[in-house]
Every structure is written in C-alpha cells, then in structure tokens.
Design a protein around this motif. Structure first.
Motif, PDB file in Angstrom:
ATOM      1  N   PRO A 139     -40.482   3.381  -4.536  1.00 51.10           N
ATOM      2  CA  PRO A 139     -40.634   2.587  -3.323  1.00 51.10           C
ATOM      3  C   PRO A 139     -41.420   1.295  -3.585  1.00 51.10           C
ATOM      4  N   MET A 140     -41.317   0.354  -2.659  1.00 53.37           N
ATOM      5  CA  MET A 140     -42.130  -0.855  -2.727  1.00 53.37           C
ATOM      6  C   MET A 140     -43.528  -0.510  -2.217  1.00 53.37           C
ATOM      7  N   ASP A 141     -44.543  -0.884  -2.978  1.00 53.41           N
ATOM      8  CA  ASP A 141     -45.912  -0.535  -2.589  1.00 53.41           C
ATOM      9  C   ASP A 141     -46.339  -1.195  -1.285  1.00 53.41           C
ATOM     10  N   LEU A 142     -45.950  -2.460  -1.109  1.00 47.56           N
ATOM     11  CA  LEU A 142     -46.333  -3.177   0.108  1.00 47.56           C
ATOM     12  C   LEU A 142     -45.231  -4.155   0.483  1.00 47.56           C
ATOM     13  N   MET A 143     -44.687  -3.986   1.683  1.00 51.67           N
ATOM     14  CA  MET A 143     -43.721  -4.944   2.221  1.00 51.67           C
ATOM     15  C   MET A 143     -44.383  -5.658   3.391  1.00 51.67           C
ATOM     16  N   GLN A 144     -44.408  -6.986   3.306  1.00 57.38           N
ATOM     17  CA  GLN A 144     -45.109  -7.802   4.295  1.00 57.38           C
ATOM     18  C   GLN A 144     -44.129  -8.707   5.037  1.00 57.38           C
ATOM     19  N   ILE A 145     -44.450  -9.014   6.268  1.00 60.39           N
ATOM     20  CA  ILE A 145     -43.658  -9.972   7.038  1.00 60.39           C
ATOM     21  C   ILE A 145     -44.245 -11.354   6.771  1.00 60.39           C
ATOM     22  N   HIS A 146     -43.471 -12.181   6.077  1.00 59.16           N
ATOM     23  CA  HIS A 146     -43.948 -13.458   5.573  1.00 59.16           C
ATOM     24  C   HIS A 146     -44.112 -14.479   6.702  1.00 59.16           C
ATOM     25  N   ASN A 147     -45.351 -14.949   6.845  1.00 56.90           N
ATOM     26  CA  ASN A 147     -45.686 -15.979   7.837  1.00 56.90           C
ATOM     27  C   ASN A 147     -45.232 -15.599   9.251  1.00 56.90           C
ATOM     28  N   LEU A 148     -45.197 -14.283   9.506  1.00 58.27           N
ATOM     29  CA  LEU A 148     -44.877 -13.730  10.825  1.00 58.27           C
ATOM     30  C   LEU A 148     -43.460 -14.050  11.293  1.00 58.27           C
ATOM     31  N   GLN A 149     -42.580 -14.448  10.393  1.00 58.21           N
ATOM     32  CA  GLN A 149     -41.228 -14.824  10.802  1.00 58.21           C
ATOM     33  C   GLN A 149     -40.469 -13.623  11.380  1.00 58.21           C
ATOM     34  N   ASP A 150     -40.069 -13.751  12.638  1.00 55.99           N
ATOM     35  CA  ASP A 150     -39.325 -12.713  13.365  1.00 55.99           C
ATOM     36  C   ASP A 150     -40.008 -11.346  13.211  1.00 55.99           C
ATOM     37  N   TYR A 159     -41.464   0.194  10.010  1.00 59.93           N
ATOM     38  CA  TYR A 159     -41.921   1.517  10.434  1.00 59.93           C
ATOM     39  C   TYR A 159     -40.926   2.587   9.990  1.00 59.93           C
ATOM     40  N   GLU A 160     -39.644   2.302  10.167  1.00 58.72           N
ATOM     41  CA  GLU A 160     -38.599   3.253   9.771  1.00 58.72           C
ATOM     42  C   GLU A 160     -38.601   3.468   8.261  1.00 58.72           C
ATOM     43  N   TRP A 161     -38.723   2.386   7.516  1.00 55.12           N
ATOM     44  CA  TRP A 161     -38.697   2.473   6.055  1.00 55.12           C
ATOM     45  C   TRP A 161     -39.921   3.206   5.519  1.00 55.12           C
ATOM     46  N   LYS A 162     -41.060   2.989   6.144  1.00 52.96           N
ATOM     47  CA  LYS A 162     -42.252   3.710   5.697  1.00 52.96           C
ATOM     48  C   LYS A 162     -42.103   5.200   5.960  1.00 52.96           C
ATOM     49  N   GLU A 163     -41.552   5.550   7.085  1.00 56.56           N
ATOM     50  CA  GLU A 163     -41.329   6.950   7.428  1.00 56.56           C
ATOM     51  C   GLU A 163     -40.375   7.615   6.428  1.00 56.56           C
ATOM     52  N   LYS A 164     -39.401   6.849   5.959  1.00 56.06           N
ATOM     53  CA  LYS A 164     -38.419   7.375   4.997  1.00 56.06           C
ATOM     54  C   LYS A 164     -38.925   7.334   3.550  1.00 56.06           C
ATOM     55  N   GLY A 165     -40.062   6.687   3.325  1.00 60.00           N
ATOM     56  CA  GLY A 165     -40.601   6.603   1.985  1.00 60.00           C
ATOM     57  C   GLY A 165     -40.039   5.466   1.153  1.00 60.00           C
ATOM     58  N   LEU A 166     -39.349   4.516   1.783  1.00 60.64           N
ATOM     59  CA  LEU A 166     -38.797   3.382   1.049  1.00 60.64           C
ATOM     60  C   LEU A 166     -39.875   2.352   0.727  1.00 60.64           C
ATOM     61  N   ILE A 167     -40.873   2.272   1.581  1.00 57.38           N
ATOM     62  CA  ILE A 167     -42.041   1.427   1.341  1.00 57.38           C
ATOM     63  C   ILE A 167     -43.284   2.270   1.597  1.00 57.38           C
ATOM     64  N   ARG A 168     -44.412   1.857   1.029  1.00 55.40           N
ATOM     65  CA  ARG A 168     -45.617   2.663   1.139  1.00 55.40           C
ATOM     66  C   ARG A 168     -46.647   2.067   2.100  1.00 55.40           C
ATOM     67  N   HIS A 169     -46.642   0.757   2.245  1.00 52.02           N
ATOM     68  CA  HIS A 169     -47.586   0.090   3.147  1.00 52.02           C
ATOM     69  C   HIS A 169     -46.867  -1.067   3.839  1.00 52.02           C
ATOM     70  N   ILE A 170     -47.330  -1.375   5.045  1.00 49.44           N
ATOM     71  CA  ILE A 170     -46.781  -2.463   5.858  1.00 49.44           C
ATOM     72  C   ILE A 170     -47.831  -3.573   5.987  1.00 49.44           C
TER      73      ILE A 170
END
Length: 307
Positions: A139-150, A159-170
């Motif tokens: 999984p990706m350790d941290l997926m961030q929303i860049h500059n708050l875009q959308d 939230y869905e991806w973290k629940e599924k284990g695709l990413i570890r932190h938001i």
C-alpha cells in the motif's frame, strides 16, 4: 518485483522489528540515527528529517542525473530518515523515486508519500493508481490531497481506500499561508492523519494556530518549504554561525533552520528537497543531538531577523 512489494507490505503492517530475525538486514555504513516521532493516528514512528522531491527528482531517464539521487536516498536511509514525499505534479519524480528505491533495495526502509492532484472522483482514482504504480508502493504509506484540490471529492475515496488497505494514512497539503484557516477547519472536522504545510523561521504563520490545532486533533505534521525556497540561505550568505548554536548541537545554517522547526513538538517531520548527497547528510544532522528550548528558539528568531 511482486516479491519485493509483498515484503514491504508485510513490514509496514507487522513492523520492522517483528520481522528482523526472518528477513535479512540491509547493510549500510555505521552512522548516527536521527530522532523519530510518532504518527498519532497509527503509533508508527518516522524520522524527523525526510526528503521532498519537487524539481530535484524530476530527471526522467537520465542516468547521469539519477546516479547522485541514489546517493541521496542512501544518505536518508543510513541516517534513519524514512519519509520521501512526491506528487504527480512533480514531473517524473514519482517514477524516479520508485525505481531508485527498488534498485537500491530501500523500499522496506522508506515511508512513501504522494498526492492526488486533479478534479473528479474517477480522475482521482486513476491518478492515484498511476502514482502507486510509479512509486512501486502498495500500500501507499501516505496519500495526500495536493493543495486541497477537490478535497471534498477525494477524501471520500481516501476513506474507502484506507478501509480496504490500499493506503495507510490520509493527508492534506498546501504551501501558502492563505490556506491555513481551511486546513484547520478540515483537521477539526475530518479524520486526517497528516497535514503538510509551509513553515520556516522567516514565515511562522503556521505556528499561530494551525500547528497547535494539528497537535490537539492528533494530526502528524510535515513541513514543506523549510528554507523558504532558498531565501534563508541567501540571507545568511558569508555569515558565520553564532557560537551559542553549539548549545543545541548545530553545525550549519541548514541545521539551524531545520532544528528551529523540529524543536516545535507539533512538527513530526521536515521535508527539504535536495539532489546532493552532502546536503542530504547535512540535513540529517538536524535530527541529531539536542534541540533548542523555547528561550533559544526566540534567540534564533531575533538573531536571524537582525541579519
């Protein structure tokens, strides 16, 4: 490659210490290890000095430009650093990071962070899948929303991806003071693991309320633009460090600027960018030894502003 990624996933989920006896250790030169801080939401520890990749890792397939970047990644890992931050906005940086980490056998040692930088749910999903493939992080350790875009669209997916284990932190990010109030509102109302924000000894706006808000709401903090785009070094050019910086084990102006930030307990990790090994090793020195206490922090500000 599949075996490498599965090993990395196991290490991230179970913990490096628990697998130390079953997986061969990577060999690096003996060096001091920088201090680590806890990610409040997960309890995982990361080094207080990491690496940003904007511009510096956007080198495409150039072997001559990639070679020194391998040394930069090794210097980060040897010193106990973990965080490598990238973005699809940064040209070829994601691919370069992923390929060099794989070539140097560093994937299990690093904490990969990238961003979603587009509008629309499906566009965001497609972009994040591409980023994970490029960085070879699953999984990706941290997926961030860049500059708050959308961000209101993407955070539902995260939230869905973290629940599924695709990413570890938001996470959420920005690099301008004008976004700090919005970052605070999101931290207070959403389940955010990380906030990445601009801050430096010359631009301390984030210290007023954003950093305390992150601390109080259990969000780890990554600091971008710790050198204010290089302007801090231009300010101190040809000037000697004051003698009293030895009180907090500071050996360079770069460490002076980074130790100022790290000494704030709300800061989890600073992520200056560099393409030079010597600068990476100097940056790592900011995570060693003593940190300035509050009186010294004020003295640092006064000294810098008087230059």
């Amino acid at each position: 490659m599949k075996e490498s990624l599965s090993r990395r996933k196991a290490l991230k989920q179970i913990g490096i210490g628990a697998l130390a006896l079953s997986i061969p250790k990577l060999t690096f030169a003996s060096t001091d290890q920088i201090m680590k801080r806890v990610i409040p939401s997960s309890g995982e520890k990361i080094g207080v000095v990491g690496l940003g990749t904007w511009q510096t890792f956007d080198v495409g397939n150039s072997s001559s430009q990639r070679k020194p970047l391998k040394a930069v990644l090794r210097a980060l890992a040897e010193g106990g650093g973990t965080v490598v931050d990238s973005s699809p906005m940064y040209g070829s940086s994601e691919s370069v990071v992923g390929e060099l980490a794989e070539q140097t056998d560093l994937q299990e040692r690093l904490f990969f962070a990238t961003k979603v930088w587009t509008s629309g749910k499906q566009s965001g999903i497609d972009q994040m899948n591409t980023s994970m493939r490029r960085m070879q992080a699953s999984p990706m350790d941290l997926m961030q929303i860049h500059n708050l875009q959308d961000w209101k669209t993407h955070i539902k997916t995260l939230y869905e991806w973290k629940e599924k284990g695709l990413i570890r932190h938001i996470g959420i990010t920005h690099y301008q003071d004008g976004a700090h109030n919005e970052l605070e509102r999101i931290i207070k109302t959403e389940n955010i693991d990380f906030v990445q924000v601009n801050c430096s000894i010359s631009n301390r706006n984030a210290e007023k309320t954003l950093l305390p808000t992150a601390r109080d709401n259990g969000a780890a903090v990554l600091i971008n633009r710790p050198y204010s785009g290089g302007s801090l070094f231009r300010r101190v050019k040809d000037r000697e460090l004051p003698d009293w910086t030895s009180e907090f084990d500071c050996k360079s102006w770069g460490q002076f600027f980074l130790k100022y930030l790290i000494s704030n307990p709300a800061v989890t990790c600073v992520i200056p960018g560099t393409s030079k090994e010597k600068h990476m090793r100097d940056n790592m020195g900011a995570g060693l030894g003593r940190l300035p206490h509050s009186d010294l922090r004020n003295k640092m500000i006064a000294h810098f502003e008087a230059l």
